[in-house]
Structures are given as C-alpha cells and as structure tokens.
Scaffold this motif. Structure first.
Motif, short mmCIF file in Angstrom:
data_model
loop_
_atom_site.label_atom_id
_atom_site.label_comp_id
_atom_site.label_asym_id
_atom_site.label_seq_id
_atom_site.Cartn_x
_atom_site.Cartn_y
_atom_site.Cartn_z
N THR A 206 7.85 -18.58 -22.45
CA THR A 206 9.23 -19.01 -22.66
C THR A 206 9.27 -19.97 -23.85
OG1 THR A 206 9.77 -18.78 -20.32
CG2 THR A 206 11.19 -20.21 -21.63
N GLY A 207 10.13 -19.68 -24.79
CA GLY A 207 10.23 -20.53 -25.98
C GLY A 207 11.45 -20.17 -26.80
N LYS A 208 11.53 -20.76 -27.96
CA LYS A 208 12.71 -20.58 -28.82
C LYS A 208 12.51 -19.46 -29.82
CE LYS A 208 14.33 -25.22 -28.04
NZ LYS A 208 14.98 -26.42 -28.58
N ILE A 209 13.62 -18.87 -30.22
CA ILE A 209 13.64 -17.90 -31.32
C ILE A 209 13.71 -18.69 -32.63
CG2 ILE A 209 14.88 -15.96 -32.35
CD1 ILE A 209 13.81 -15.36 -29.55
N GLY A 210 13.01 -18.23 -33.66
CA GLY A 210 13.02 -18.95 -34.92
C GLY A 210 13.22 -18.05 -36.12
#
Length: 228
Positions: A206-210
């Motif tokens: 789970t993490g951010k889109i960049g």
C-alpha cells in the motif's frame, strides 16, 4: 422489450473526490487537490496546468531539488489510466507503492516505475529495452514499441493486483508488459535489477501513486484510478 439505458454516475465521496462510474478522478484538467509534492504539503511552480494538461516544467534557477508529485491518498490494488507525452530526449515515469517515510529522499527509492521515455533520443533507451517507454523499469521489457511520435499523446493503463499477484501495462491499446507481484518471482526480478540492494524498494503493498521529476518536460492528462 426495450433495454434500459445505463447512464454515467458522478458522485462526491467523503473527501470531496470526484468519482465517475467507480473511477476516482485524480486529475481532470482543472484541480490538483488530489496531489502534493513528495514529503511536502504543497506543490511548487514546477507543476502547472496548461489547457487540460498537467505539465512538469524543470526549474531553471535553482540547485537540483526533487519535485516528484504524489497522490495524497494511498492505494493497494487498482487500475490506473492516464495520457502522457514527453519532450524530445525526455525521461519521466509513473510510480506506485511510494512510502514517505523520513528515511526516503524520493519516490523512486520505494516505488516501482513504469517508464516514460523518448525511445529514440534518450540514452536510457540504448541501455536496454527494459528501460524504454512502458517498461517495468530495469525489470520487464515491453513486448514491442508502440509509442507515438514525440509531441503526440500516449494512453497508458497500469494494473496492480496484489490479490492475484500480478500486474500489467497496456500502452496505446496493446498489452505490452505483464509481471508478477509480491511473490518469489517478483523477488527474483528485483534481485537481478539495479534495485537489489535498495532498502525499501517494492516493499510497500500500500502506497502512493507518483509522477516523476526527471529534469525533463512532461505532460499528463485524464488521470483516473479504479480500486480493485
């Protein structure tokens, strides 16, 4: 019997995000409310809206500072679609699974990247096909080069599904890359890549889109995501 016509449905969720037919709109040409720069709470003038496009314009009068753009929200399993075009000899990319832990200096350190590149004039394209546009950077090469000429828009769809332990890239309507996720095959790929010794790389389900700052001008539009 006459079939009932289905209509598009637009709603605002609890965070006032625009959702259209289960697609969350991350950029619609007018607002950057869903974004910020990596490990800050704002966005510098390097990112701007021109027409219906989000544009990264490398600053000319500053020492190098990273301006990777990341979503405010984290995602796990999703389909992400967007349009991009790159400047001549340019380089950029799209990440997922980014952590903003204090020990990391850029999104690149943790987030696997789908490459954006001028395949004809950027030196990375000469290193290997796994560094060309649409590649899972330094790990999986596209099956073919289906990029449009410089100055034209490319449409890219990235699927990341940890439940099924697989991901894929569709570029301009053609699936060019598929890859394993979160399993022994993934670990083997990382072990033979430049990221083998990178602490945290690919570790965050789970993490951010960049969107990458790689010191080259790049355009994005029509960015939307559907959670799986």
């Amino acid at each position: 019997m006459q079939e009932k016509k289905q209509t598009s449905k637009t709603v605002l969720n609890d965070e006032a995000e625009i959702v259209v037919d289960d697609w969350q709109i991350l950029f619609n040409g007018t607002s950057l409310d869903q974004w910020k720069e990596f490990k800050t709470d704002g966005i510098s003038d390097a990112w701007r809206i021109e027409g219906d496009a989000l544009v990264y314009m490398p600053p000319e009068d500053e020492e190098h500072k990273n301006h990777d753009l990341v979503t405010r929200q984290e995602f796990t399993n999703f389909v992400l679609t967007l349009d991009w075009k790159i400047s001549e000899a340019g380089n950029s990319g799209v990440f997922w699974g980014i952590s903003e832990d204090e020990k990391f200096g850029t999104g690149y350190q943790t987030g696997p990247e789908i490459q954006i590149l001028d395949n004809h004039k950027h030196p990375d394209a000469m290193v290997g096909t796994n560094r060309q546009a649409g590649a899972l950077y330094d790990m999986v090469s596209p099956s073919k080069d289906v990029t449009k000429p410089i100055g034209e828009w490319n449409t890219m769809t990235i699927s990341v599904n940890h439940k099924e332990q697989k991901g894929s890239v569709i570029l301009n309507g053609i699936e060019t890359v598929s890859f394993p996720l979160a399993n022994e095959e993934w670990n083997a790929m990382v072990a033979t890549s430049k990221f083998a010794e990178w602490d945290g790389f690919g570790d965050y389900t789970t993490g951010k889109i960049g969107l990458q700052d790689h010191d080259n001008k790049v355009w994005f539009r029509n960015i939307k995501i559907k959670q799986l």
